[in-house]
Design a protein around this motif. Structure first.
Motif, PDB file in Angstrom:
ATOM      1  N   ARG A  81       0.821  -1.218   0.000  1.00 40.45           N
ATOM      2  CA  ARG A  81       0.000   0.000   0.000  1.00 40.45           C
ATOM      3  C   ARG A  81       0.854   1.267   0.000  1.00 40.45           C
ATOM      4  NH1 ARG A  81      -2.797  -3.316   3.837  1.00 40.45           N
ATOM      5  NH2 ARG A  81      -2.062  -2.090   5.628  1.00 40.45           N
ATOM      6  N   LYS A  82       2.186   1.092   0.017  1.00 39.54           N
ATOM      7  CA  LYS A  82       3.122   2.220   0.031  1.00 39.54           C
ATOM      8  C   LYS A  82       2.907   3.132   1.232  1.00 39.54           C
ATOM      9  CE  LYS A  82       4.567   0.910  -4.058  1.00 39.54           C
ATOM     10  NZ  LYS A  82       5.850   0.189  -4.224  1.00 39.54           N
ATOM     11  N   HIS A  83       2.471   2.551   2.333  1.00 39.82           N
ATOM     12  CA  HIS A  83       2.205   3.379   3.515  1.00 39.82           C
ATOM     13  C   HIS A  83       2.120   2.497   4.746  1.00 39.82           C
ATOM     14  CE1 HIS A  83       0.612   6.604   5.969  1.00 39.82           C
ATOM     15  NE2 HIS A  83      -0.421   5.851   6.311  1.00 39.82           N
ATOM     16  N   GLY A  84       2.769   2.911   5.816  1.00 38.14           N
ATOM     17  CA  GLY A  84       2.660   2.185   7.075  1.00 38.14           C
ATOM     18  C   GLY A  84       3.843   2.477   7.975  1.00 38.14           C
ATOM     19  N   THR A  85       3.642   2.290   9.268  1.00 38.32           N
ATOM     20  CA  THR A  85       4.667   2.578  10.268  1.00 38.32           C
ATOM     21  C   THR A  85       4.818   1.383  11.192  1.00 38.32           C
ATOM     22  OG1 THR A  85       4.140   4.941  10.241  1.00 38.32           O
ATOM     23  CG2 THR A  85       5.333   4.106  12.164  1.00 38.32           C
ATOM     24  N   ILE A  86       6.059   0.979  11.438  1.00 34.08           N
ATOM     25  CA  ILE A  86       6.355  -0.089  12.394  1.00 34.08           C
ATOM     26  C   ILE A  86       7.276   0.482  13.461  1.00 34.08           C
ATOM     27  CG2 ILE A  86       7.436  -2.339  12.769  1.00 34.08           C
ATOM     28  CD1 ILE A  86       6.592  -3.112   9.939  1.00 34.08           C
ATOM     29  N   VAL A  87       6.806   0.442  14.708  1.00 32.18           N
ATOM     30  CA  VAL A  87       7.586   0.886  15.863  1.00 32.18           C
ATOM     31  C   VAL A  87       7.956  -0.343  16.673  1.00 32.18           C
ATOM     32  CG1 VAL A  87       7.570   2.249  17.981  1.00 32.18           C
ATOM     33  CG2 VAL A  87       6.390   3.103  15.933  1.00 32.18           C
ATOM     34  N   ASN A  88       9.237  -0.574  16.852  1.00 33.69           N
ATOM     35  CA  ASN A  88       9.723  -1.715  17.621  1.00 33.69           C
ATOM     36  C   ASN A  88      10.343  -1.232  18.925  1.00 33.69           C
ATOM     37  OD1 ASN A  88       9.021  -3.664  15.663  1.00 33.69           O
ATOM     38  ND2 ASN A  88      10.924  -3.323  14.548  1.00 33.69           N
ATOM     39  N   LEU A  89       9.802  -1.710  20.050  1.00 28.25           N
ATOM     40  CA  LEU A  89      10.352  -1.341  21.352  1.00 28.25           C
ATOM     41  C   LEU A  89      11.544  -2.235  21.645  1.00 28.25           C
ATOM     42  CD1 LEU A  89       9.270   0.864  23.339  1.00 28.25           C
ATOM     43  CD2 LEU A  89       7.730   0.252  21.460  1.00 28.25           C
ATOM     44  N   SER A 138      12.522   1.475   3.306  1.00 28.02           N
ATOM     45  CA  SER A 138      12.082   2.850   3.509  1.00 28.02           C
ATOM     46  C   SER A 138      11.657   3.520   2.207  1.00 28.02           C
ATOM     47  CB  SER A 138      13.181   3.674   4.180  1.00 28.02           C
ATOM     48  OG  SER A 138      14.337   3.728   3.366  1.00 28.02           O
ATOM     49  N   TYR A 139      12.228   3.091   1.084  1.00 27.69           N
ATOM     50  CA  TYR A 139      11.875   3.686  -0.197  1.00 27.69           C
ATOM     51  C   TYR A 139      10.440   3.396  -0.588  1.00 27.69           C
ATOM     52  CZ  TYR A 139      12.438  -1.060  -2.020  1.00 27.69           C
ATOM     53  OH  TYR A 139      12.324  -2.406  -2.238  1.00 27.69           O
ATOM     54  N   ASP A 140       9.823   2.398   0.047  1.00 30.58           N
ATOM     55  CA  ASP A 140       8.448   2.055  -0.275  1.00 30.58           C
ATOM     56  C   ASP A 140       7.439   2.872   0.525  1.00 30.58           C
ATOM     57  OD1 ASP A 140       8.858  -1.491  -1.004  1.00 30.58           O
ATOM     58  OD2 ASP A 140       8.584   0.207  -2.341  1.00 30.58           O
ATOM     59  N   GLY A 141       7.892   3.926   1.182  1.00 29.79           N
ATOM     60  CA  GLY A 141       6.965   4.769   1.917  1.00 29.79           C
ATOM     61  C   GLY A 141       6.657   4.256   3.307  1.00 29.79           C
ATOM     62  N   LEU A 142       7.405   3.266   3.755  1.00 27.08           N
ATOM     63  CA  LEU A 142       7.241   2.772   5.109  1.00 27.08           C
ATOM     64  C   LEU A 142       8.125   3.558   6.065  1.00 27.08           C
ATOM     65  CD1 LEU A 142       6.131   0.408   3.353  1.00 27.08           C
ATOM     66  CD2 LEU A 142       6.893  -1.109   5.155  1.00 27.08           C
ATOM     67  N   ARG A 143       7.692   3.622   7.320  1.00 19.35           N
ATOM     68  CA  ARG A 143       8.492   4.271   8.352  1.00 19.35           C
ATOM     69  C   ARG A 143       8.787   3.254   9.441  1.00 19.35           C
ATOM     70  NH1 ARG A 143       5.527   9.382  10.469  1.00 19.35           N
ATOM     71  NH2 ARG A 143       7.577   9.755  11.396  1.00 19.35           N
ATOM     72  N   PHE A 144      10.024   3.298   9.937  1.00 17.41           N
ATOM     73  CA  PHE A 144      10.446   2.379  10.986  1.00 17.41           C
ATOM     74  C   PHE A 144      11.074   3.169  12.121  1.00 17.41           C
ATOM     75  CE2 PHE A 144      10.707   0.085   6.956  1.00 17.41           C
ATOM     76  CZ  PHE A 144       9.893  -0.999   7.226  1.00 17.41           C
ATOM     77  N   GLN A 145      10.911   2.652  13.322  1.00 21.07           N
ATOM     78  CA  GLN A 145      11.529   3.272  14.481  1.00 21.07           C
ATOM     79  C   GLN A 145      11.858   2.201  15.504  1.00 21.07           C
ATOM     80  OE1 GLN A 145       8.997   5.509  17.131  1.00 21.07           O
ATOM     81  NE2 GLN A 145      10.592   6.978  17.635  1.00 21.07           N
ATOM     82  N   ALA A 146      13.073   2.258  16.027  1.00 21.00           N
ATOM     83  CA  ALA A 146      13.455   1.443  17.180  1.00 21.00           C
ATOM     84  C   ALA A 146      13.555   2.375  18.378  1.00 21.00           C
ATOM     85  CB  ALA A 146      14.794   0.755  16.938  1.00 21.00           C
ATOM     86  N   VAL A 147      12.828   2.048  19.432  1.00 16.41           N
ATOM     87  CA  VAL A 147      12.827   2.863  20.646  1.00 16.41           C
ATOM     88  C   VAL A 147      13.680   2.154  21.692  1.00 16.41           C
ATOM     89  CG1 VAL A 147      11.407   3.956  22.413  1.00 16.41           C
ATOM     90  CG2 VAL A 147      10.525   3.702  20.077  1.00 16.41           C
ATOM     91  N   LEU A 148      14.674   2.869  22.215  1.00 15.90           N
ATOM     92  CA  LEU A 148      15.655   2.284  23.135  1.00 15.90           C
ATOM     93  C   LEU A 148      15.565   2.968  24.505  1.00 15.90           C
ATOM     94  CD1 LEU A 148      16.729   1.471  20.272  1.00 15.90           C
ATOM     95  CD2 LEU A 148      19.031   1.675  21.197  1.00 15.90           C
ATOM     96  N   PRO A 149      14.538   2.665  25.285  1.00 15.87           N
ATOM     97  CA  PRO A 149      14.444   3.286  26.609  1.00 15.87           C
ATOM     98  C   PRO A 149      15.407   2.649  27.597  1.00 15.87           C
ATOM     99  CG  PRO A 149      12.638   1.757  26.289  1.00 15.87           C
ATOM    100  CD  PRO A 149      13.402   1.787  24.997  1.00 15.87           C
ATOM    101  N   GLY A 150      15.747   3.421  28.615  1.00 14.07           N
ATOM    102  CA  GLY A 150      16.445   2.859  29.759  1.00 14.07           C
ATOM    103  C   GLY A 150      15.427   2.279  30.722  1.00 14.07           C
ATOM    104  N   ALA A 151      15.659   2.421  32.017  1.00 12.23           N
ATOM    105  CA  ALA A 151      14.726   1.906  33.014  1.00 12.23           C
ATOM    106  C   ALA A 151      13.456   2.754  33.011  1.00 12.23           C
ATOM    107  CB  ALA A 151      15.364   1.926  34.391  1.00 12.23           C
ATOM    108  N   ILE A 152      12.313   2.088  32.903  1.00 12.01           N
ATOM    109  CA  ILE A 152      11.016   2.754  32.874  1.00 12.01           C
ATOM    110  C   ILE A 152      10.173   2.220  34.026  1.00 12.01           C
ATOM    111  CG2 ILE A 152       8.974   3.282  31.492  1.00 12.01           C
ATOM    112  CD1 ILE A 152      11.531   4.367  30.282  1.00 12.01           C
TER     113      ILE A 152
END
Length: 267
Positions: free
Chosen positions: A131-139, A173-187
């Protein structure tokens, strides 16, 4: 009425950062599918968010370590075109050192933190790409940068998440997808008690509220950043670290061994 933002599917959404992600994304206009093991807590979160925001919120009880449950969640990601975001938040950990750890518990960590996350990514990414659109967030966790500080398997599982996300960005990423890796410390979430350690053993200055961590991660997602470290004061520190890593890449594969090893061999 379907949200113009689409649907966000969030795992581990019954508490902690997953529940905060659900609240924040609903307030941004997303409808939600919330996935977690605990039915009562999941429904409580879903009802509270639906009442507060007016968004459509669907709770889906699933144990991602159960292959049948996992396949059902994969099917939603593959077939529901309204899903535009996946937040891979579900994860488990341990504080036990190797000589005291139960290998069955370590295997469970890999099942949830690595296998389930990977299968969900492999369900969502092709659908989003089509669909050339979407976001994946990985904790992930800050532990890939400090693997000596915690349980070995847990840290390794989060290093996998970081590496997977970096590779996804390079490939898709060229397909219009967005990716993010979130690297928190102690929460300050129930994760710590579930892992076998109380937050009381950590200094207050080292522990962030989940609301602050999620708000920082979403702000960085808006900026288009691939890797987010909510506690890092200066992003130039990460940029310098990553630039040095990039400089190493051309030197990692060669048809000859490094000269220092050849000299040692002759000696």
């Amino acid at each position: 009425m379907t949200s113009p933002m689409g649907m966000a599917l969030i795992t581990g959404a019954s508490s902690g950062m997953g529940a905060i992600y659900a609240d924040r994304l609903a307030r941004r206009g997303y409808d939600l599918i919330l996935v977690a093991r605990g039915r009562e807590s999941l429904e409580r979160v879903a009802n509270a968010i639906a009442n507060a925001t007016g968004r459509a919120v669907t709770p889906g009880r699933a144990d991602l370590g159960n292959p049948e449950d996992l396949r059902l969640v994969e099917s939603i990601l593959r077939t529901d075109p309204s899903v535009t975001m996946l937040v891979n938040n579900a994860g488990i950990g341990s504080v036990e050192p190797l000589l005291k750890a139960d290998v069955d518990v370590m295997e469970r960590i890999i099942e949830i933190n690595v296998v389930a996350l990977t299968r969900l990514v492999y369900a969502a990414a092709p659908a989003f790409a089509s669909r050339k659109h979407g976001t994946i967030v990985n904790l992930a966790s800050a532990l890939p940068l400090a693997p000596e500080k915690f349980n070995d398997v847990y840290g390794a599982s989060k290093a996998f998440v970081l590496a997977l996300t970096q590779s996804l960005q390079a490939e898709l990423s060229y397909d219009g997808l967005r990716f993010q890796a979130v690297l928190p410390g102690a929460i300050a979430t129930p994760f710590w008690e579930a892992s076998g350690r109380s937050l009381e053993n950590l200094p207050n200055r080292a522990v962030m509220l989940p609301e602050d961590a999620v708000d920082a991660a979403l702000a960085d997602l808006d900026l288009g950043e691939l890797v987010t470290l909510p506690s890092l004061p200066d992003s130039d520190d990460w940029n310098a670290y990553d630039a040095m890593r990039q400089e190493l890449i051309p030197k990692l594969s060669s048809n000859v061994a490094a000269s220092r090893y050849r000299a040692a061999s002759r000696a």
